[in-house]
Design a protein around this motif. Structure first.
Motif, PDB file in Angstrom:
ATOM      1  N   GLU A  94       0.975  -1.422   0.170  1.00  0.00           N
ATOM      2  CA  GLU A  94       0.070  -0.202   0.315  1.00  0.00           C
ATOM      3  C   GLU A  94       0.537   1.241  -0.123  1.00  0.00           C
ATOM      4  O   GLU A  94       1.794   1.706   0.742  1.00  0.00           O
ATOM      5  CB  GLU A  94      -0.735   0.476   1.019  1.00  0.00           C
ATOM      6  N   ILE A  96       1.099   4.914   0.707  1.00  0.00           N
ATOM      7  CA  ILE A  96       0.847   5.829   1.458  1.00  0.00           C
ATOM      8  C   ILE A  96       0.808   7.304   1.383  1.00  0.00           C
ATOM      9  O   ILE A  96      -0.101   8.439   0.756  1.00  0.00           O
ATOM     10  CB  ILE A  96       0.989   5.841   3.100  1.00  0.00           C
ATOM     11  N   ALA A  97       2.344   7.932   0.594  1.00  0.00           N
ATOM     12  CA  ALA A  97       2.957   9.002   0.013  1.00  0.00           C
ATOM     13  C   ALA A  97       4.091   9.182  -0.499  1.00  0.00           C
ATOM     14  O   ALA A  97       5.145   8.257   0.431  1.00  0.00           O
ATOM     15  CB  ALA A  97       3.080  10.184   1.340  1.00  0.00           C
ATOM     16  N   ILE A 105       4.923   3.334   2.779  1.00  0.00           N
ATOM     17  CA  ILE A 105       4.537   2.981   2.177  1.00  0.00           C
ATOM     18  C   ILE A 105       4.047   1.576   3.295  1.00  0.00           C
ATOM     19  O   ILE A 105       4.452   2.021   4.622  1.00  0.00           O
ATOM     20  CB  ILE A 105       5.406   1.264   1.450  1.00  0.00           C
ATOM     21  N   GLY A 106       2.805   1.431   3.809  1.00  0.00           N
ATOM     22  CA  GLY A 106       2.079   0.177   4.385  1.00  0.00           C
ATOM     23  C   GLY A 106       2.893  -0.667   5.208  1.00  0.00           C
ATOM     24  O   GLY A 106       2.037  -1.648   5.956  1.00  0.00           O
ATOM     25  N   GLY A 140       8.440   2.674   6.129  1.00  0.00           N
ATOM     26  CA  GLY A 140       6.809   1.919   6.096  1.00  0.00           C
ATOM     27  C   GLY A 140       7.212   1.218   7.672  1.00  0.00           C
ATOM     28  O   GLY A 140       8.111   0.775   7.861  1.00  0.00           O
TER      29      GLY A 140
END
Length: 152
Positions: A94, A96-97, A105-106, A140
């Motif tokens: 995922e 994120i930014a 990232i996630g 992350g």
């Protein structure tokens, strides 16, 4: 008479609005080509082929860093998978930014394989990211990696 004076006042105001007639004013040529951030560009993203990082060209992907990373999130398409391309990014990574020189990232970035890190970094650098140093800082899962260049 009041009507005449009212009409005369309107005509007088419209005539004196300050816009003066002029000739044709030449301009520059009209812009051409796709706009920055437009869909339809050919984008280079990185997957894994035979255990090594491999560039893949995709069409219909904008030149925004985050959009290219989303392609990684989706993984290789059917044709790419049939040709042997894979990904080492976890299915839940995922984005994120995603910025010029940073990507959050996630997932815990310390748990990513070297190929997974390179997939992200090289895809962002191929989109023109990485700033002058051409490196990206991945973060992350509460962890941050040192700046990474494509290929190292």
């Amino acid at each position: 008479m009041k009507r005449f004076l009212g009409l005369f006042a309107i005509v007088l105001l419209a005539a004196g609005c300050g816009v003066r007639p002029s000739g044709v004013i030449p301009g520059e040529a009209a812009p051409s080509g796709p706009a920055v951030g437009s869909v339809g560009n050919t984008a280079t993203v990185y997957f894994v082929l035979d255990g090594k990082l491999a560039p893949v060209s995709r069409t219909g992907v904008s030149d925004v860093y985050a959009d290219r990373v989303r392609v990684l999130e989706q993984g290789p398409n059917e044709d790419e998978r049939a040709s042997g391309y894979t990904t080492e990014l976890p299915p839940t990574f995922e984005p994120i930014a995603i910025g010029i020189s940073e990507a959050a990232i996630g997932v815990n970035v310390r748990e990513l394989t070297p190929n997974a890190v390179s997939q992200l970094v090289c895809t962002i650098v191929a989109a023109g990211g990485g700033g002058p140093s051409r490196t990206v800082v991945l973060s992350g899962g509460g962890q941050t990696l040192q700046p990474q260049g494509c290929g190292g």
